[in-house]
Design an enzyme around this catalytic site. Structure first.
Site, PDB file in Angstrom:
ATOM      1  N   SER A  51      32.980  23.768  44.708  1.00  0.00           N
ATOM      2  CA  SER A  51      31.909  24.757  44.727  1.00  0.00           C
ATOM      3  C   SER A  51      31.082  24.746  46.003  1.00  0.00           C
ATOM      4  O   SER A  51      31.049  25.739  46.746  1.00  0.00           O
ATOM      5  CB  SER A  51      31.001  24.542  43.512  1.00  0.00           C
ATOM      6  OG  SER A  51      29.879  25.372  43.543  1.00  0.00           O
TER       7      SER A  51
ATOM      8  N   TYR B 279      45.323  14.930  41.169  1.00  0.00           N
ATOM      9  CA  TYR B 279      43.881  14.737  41.229  1.00  0.00           C
ATOM     10  C   TYR B 279      43.368  14.384  39.833  1.00  0.00           C
ATOM     11  O   TYR B 279      43.839  14.918  38.831  1.00  0.00           O
ATOM     12  CB  TYR B 279      43.169  16.002  41.736  1.00  0.00           C
ATOM     13  CG  TYR B 279      41.669  15.803  41.833  1.00  0.00           C
ATOM     14  CD1 TYR B 279      41.127  15.144  42.933  1.00  0.00           C
ATOM     15  CD2 TYR B 279      40.819  16.196  40.813  1.00  0.00           C
ATOM     16  CE1 TYR B 279      39.764  14.904  43.013  1.00  0.00           C
ATOM     17  CE2 TYR B 279      39.451  15.966  40.887  1.00  0.00           C
ATOM     18  CZ  TYR B 279      38.927  15.320  41.981  1.00  0.00           C
ATOM     19  OH  TYR B 279      37.583  15.074  42.044  1.00  0.00           O
TER      20      TYR B 279
ATOM     21  N   GLN C 297      27.627  22.051  41.033  1.00  0.00           N
ATOM     22  CA  GLN C 297      27.251  21.426  42.299  1.00  0.00           C
ATOM     23  C   GLN C 297      26.074  22.197  42.899  1.00  0.00           C
ATOM     24  O   GLN C 297      25.684  23.246  42.376  1.00  0.00           O
ATOM     25  CB  GLN C 297      28.446  21.397  43.267  1.00  0.00           C
ATOM     26  CG  GLN C 297      29.371  20.220  43.040  1.00  0.00           C
ATOM     27  CD  GLN C 297      30.401  20.050  44.140  1.00  0.00           C
ATOM     28  OE1 GLN C 297      30.888  21.014  44.709  1.00  0.00           O
ATOM     29  NE2 GLN C 297      30.758  18.802  44.436  1.00  0.00           N
TER      30      GLN C 297
ATOM     31  N   ASP D 230      28.003  11.791  45.190  1.00  0.00           N
ATOM     32  CA  ASP D 230      28.478  11.157  43.973  1.00  0.00           C
ATOM     33  C   ASP D 230      28.058   9.711  43.770  1.00  0.00           C
ATOM     34  O   ASP D 230      27.624   9.321  42.691  1.00  0.00           O
ATOM     35  CB  ASP D 230      30.009  11.183  43.928  1.00  0.00           C
ATOM     36  CG  ASP D 230      30.605  12.519  44.329  1.00  0.00           C
ATOM     37  OD1 ASP D 230      29.844  13.410  44.727  1.00  0.00           O
ATOM     38  OD2 ASP D 230      31.824  12.657  44.243  1.00  0.00           O
TER      39      ASP D 230
ATOM     40  N   ARG E 293      35.569   3.768  48.472  1.00  0.00           N
ATOM     41  CA  ARG E 293      35.445   4.628  47.301  1.00  0.00           C
ATOM     42  C   ARG E 293      34.529   3.989  46.252  1.00  0.00           C
ATOM     43  O   ARG E 293      34.204   2.806  46.326  1.00  0.00           O
ATOM     44  CB  ARG E 293      36.837   4.876  46.681  1.00  0.00           C
ATOM     45  CG  ARG E 293      37.854   5.482  47.637  1.00  0.00           C
ATOM     46  CD  ARG E 293      37.471   6.879  48.056  1.00  0.00           C
ATOM     47  NE  ARG E 293      37.413   7.774  46.905  1.00  0.00           N
ATOM     48  CZ  ARG E 293      36.902   8.997  46.922  1.00  0.00           C
ATOM     49  NH1 ARG E 293      36.384   9.475  48.031  1.00  0.00           N
ATOM     50  NH2 ARG E 293      36.894   9.738  45.835  1.00  0.00           N
TER      51      ARG E 293
ATOM     52  N   TYR F 132      31.465   5.416  50.064  1.00  0.00           N
ATOM     53  CA  TYR F 132      31.138   6.802  49.724  1.00  0.00           C
ATOM     54  C   TYR F 132      29.676   7.013  49.341  1.00  0.00           C
ATOM     55  O   TYR F 132      29.214   6.547  48.318  1.00  0.00           O
ATOM     56  CB  TYR F 132      32.041   7.161  48.541  1.00  0.00           C
ATOM     57  CG  TYR F 132      32.473   8.587  48.420  1.00  0.00           C
ATOM     58  CD1 TYR F 132      33.219   9.205  49.410  1.00  0.00           C
ATOM     59  CD2 TYR F 132      32.170   9.305  47.275  1.00  0.00           C
ATOM     60  CE1 TYR F 132      33.645  10.509  49.257  1.00  0.00           C
ATOM     61  CE2 TYR F 132      32.593  10.610  47.112  1.00  0.00           C
ATOM     62  CZ  TYR F 132      33.331  11.209  48.106  1.00  0.00           C
ATOM     63  OH  TYR F 132      33.747  12.501  47.953  1.00  0.00           O
ATOM     64  N   TRP F 133      28.933   7.726  50.178  1.00  0.00           N
ATOM     65  CA  TRP F 133      27.546   8.143  49.961  1.00  0.00           C
ATOM     66  C   TRP F 133      26.549   6.987  49.849  1.00  0.00           C
ATOM     67  O   TRP F 133      25.405   7.202  49.477  1.00  0.00           O
ATOM     68  CB  TRP F 133      27.416   9.063  48.732  1.00  0.00           C
ATOM     69  CG  TRP F 133      27.992  10.419  48.973  1.00  0.00           C
ATOM     70  CD1 TRP F 133      29.155  10.910  48.438  1.00  0.00           C
ATOM     71  CD2 TRP F 133      27.482  11.466  49.806  1.00  0.00           C
ATOM     72  NE1 TRP F 133      29.391  12.190  48.896  1.00  0.00           N
ATOM     73  CE2 TRP F 133      28.387  12.553  49.731  1.00  0.00           C
ATOM     74  CE3 TRP F 133      26.345  11.577  50.617  1.00  0.00           C
ATOM     75  CZ2 TRP F 133      28.183  13.738  50.427  1.00  0.00           C
ATOM     76  CZ3 TRP F 133      26.138  12.761  51.307  1.00  0.00           C
ATOM     77  CH2 TRP F 133      27.053  13.822  51.206  1.00  0.00           C
TER      78      TRP F 133
ATOM     79  N   GLU G  28      35.766  13.425  57.212  1.00  0.00           N
ATOM     80  CA  GLU G  28      34.920  13.680  56.049  1.00  0.00           C
ATOM     81  C   GLU G  28      33.516  13.130  56.291  1.00  0.00           C
ATOM     82  O   GLU G  28      32.516  13.784  55.993  1.00  0.00           O
ATOM     83  CB  GLU G  28      35.563  13.015  54.830  1.00  0.00           C
ATOM     84  CG  GLU G  28      34.909  13.322  53.518  1.00  0.00           C
ATOM     85  CD  GLU G  28      35.659  12.700  52.337  1.00  0.00           C
ATOM     86  OE1 GLU G  28      35.234  12.919  51.198  1.00  0.00           O
ATOM     87  OE2 GLU G  28      36.664  11.980  52.565  1.00  0.00           O
TER      88      GLU G  28
END
Length: 457
Positions: free
Chosen positions: A47, A96, A125, A187, A220, A372-373, A416
């Site tokens: 999204s 996925y 999102q 996330d 991850r 990640y984040w 990314e």
């Protein structure tokens, strides 16, 4: 650090090479109706990715940018929600996870009006879509008018915003709430650690993580966190994705989500006026959301906006890049703008390696430069902060972020995200929103100095 004006000028040849590289990523990731974020890790349509992608695509083809948003919004549910994933039926389920057979949207979501002809996720999102639609329209007004682009999108965008401001006002304070860590797009942020600790994770044998086929486990989310993500999604699915009756053990008001809602309400006011609808309500809602954001999410000690945990009704005392995105709100009080800029330039978010903004406080206890984040710097959030700084006249600071994005995007093969302490590329390469926003900055550079107090230009 120096301003972009004090740095050696980029050459025309280098800019052309960067532009061609960004365009190639978007062309390669186009699948006929929309653009995948990555051909490996993310093989469907996401999204907020599609909104950012459309913003970049408008510089290559306004029609394709329109198709990007139209494709996404064709999957909108009857209750107004825009799902965070629209699944490509030609992609095998095993490519996925969570896959369509996990979400079961067309059956479990029937009561909420999920589409019956395609499969989606059941969560949402951040609402960048109205802003993207207005920018896409402005890129080629004649083509937009010929295709009745805005008259067709306006009812869908208005319904999307009603969903967020009505069904998702879980705290009763007027802000939209998130009910899953995947919804704010960030996330694995440490901001969700304490609320997630309340969730009993799904059993490790109940799901298979496809993300580890393409990403290193050290980059991850952990298996424990992933198990909690899965359990939250299962419980929401089993409640029919009904926000009125579902139990929400994870419910927060996020500053980035609501700041983007404010920016998109302002864009929706422009769209409404263009199509002959009443614009005042959208303008008033943007102003009211800004006031409520300040009242509920500003923290003076932190020097920025924080998320509010609605279960405990307390602010989450973790500082992340989400707390800077309210700079997009043009009516933000000037004293808060100055505090945000001071925090941005402080030890928590300033490194010698890049002017991309770390996703989490460098001095925070959970900082990790590659996971990640939990620390890595992302191109989409840097683009949002750059836009917010320019909204309030902080042009030199915005120029530094812009220069860093353009320097790092090409050097990282449109990664990314990057390690904020070294600038090293991490995650997937040839990532669509990195390429799209690079293309946008290259294409709009000449107009930056005039985009003051107007975040929807």
């Amino acid at each position: 650090m120096t301003s972009l004006l004090d740095q050696p000028a980029r050459t025309v040849a280098a800019d052309l090479t960067l532009r061609r590289g960004a365009a190639r990523v978007l062309l390669d990731n186009w699948v006929g109706t929309g653009t995948v974020p990555s051909r490996t890790l993310y093989p469907h349509q996401w999204s907020w990715d599609s909104a950012f992608i459309a913003i970049g695509l408008r510089h290559l083809s306004a029609r394709r940018a329109q198709h990007e948003l139209e494709s996404l919004l064709s999957a909108q549910w009857a209750d107004g929600r825009v799902p965070h994933i629209v699944f490509n039926s030609s992609v095998p389920n095993g490519a996925y996870f969570p896959s369509p057979d996990f979400w079961q949207s067309s059956t479990a979501g029937a009561g909420a009006g999920a589409p019956t002809t395609l499969e989606t996720s059941g969560i949402v999102q951040p609402p960048v879509h109205a802003l993207a639609a207005w920018l896409v329209h402005r890129a080629d007004p004649d083509e937009s008018r010929r295709r009745s682009f805005l008259p067709r999108l306006y009812p869908r965008l208005a319904a999307w915003h009603r969903y967020l401001t009505k069904r998702r006002d879980l705290g009763g304070g007027g802000l939209a709430a998130i009910v899953h860590p995947w919804e704010p797009g960030m996330d694995n942020s440490p901001c969700w650690d304490a609320p997630l600790a309340r969730i009993t994770p799904a059993g490790p044998g109940s799901f298979r993580r496809a993300d580890l086929d393409h990403g290193h486990p050290a980059d991850r989310p952990t298996d424990l966190d992933y198990g909690r993500y899965v359990q939250l999604a299962v419980d929401y699915r089993d409640a029919g994705y009904d926000d009125r009756t579902a139990r929400h053990p994870f419910a927060l008001e996020d500053p980035c989500v609501n700041a983007l809602l404010i920016a998109s309400e302002r864009a929706l006011a422009e769209i409404a006026a263009y199509v002959g609808e009443e614009a005042t309500a959208h303008e008033e809602r943007a102003d009211q959301l800004t006031e409520t954001l300040v009242t509920r999410l500003w923290d003076d000690e932190a020097g920025m906006f924080l998320a509010r945990d609605l279960v405990s009704d307390t602010l989450v005392r973790e500082r992340s890049v989400a707390g800077f995105v309210p700079l997009l709100a043009p009516s933000l009080p000037e004293e808060l703008v100055e505090r945000l800029v001071s925090t941005l330039d402080g030890p928590g978010f300033q490194t010698d390696s890049t002017d991309l903004v770390p996703s989490y406080d460098l001095t925070g206890p959970a900082f990790d430069p590659t996971r990640y984040w939990r620390g890595p710097a992302w191109f989409n959030t840097a683009w949002l902060v750059e836009r917010g700084l320019r909204t309030h006249g902080h042009r030199a600071r915005a120029d530094r972020i812009r220069a860093s994005i353009l320097k790092t995007a090409g050097a990282s093969q449109f990664a990314e995200y990057v390690d904020p302490t070294s600038g090293e590329a991490r995650g997937a390469r040839s990532f669509s929103w990195t390429a799209a926003l690079t293309l946008d900055l290259l294409s709009t550079e000449a107009t930056c100095a005039t985009r003051d107090k107007d975040p929807i230009r």
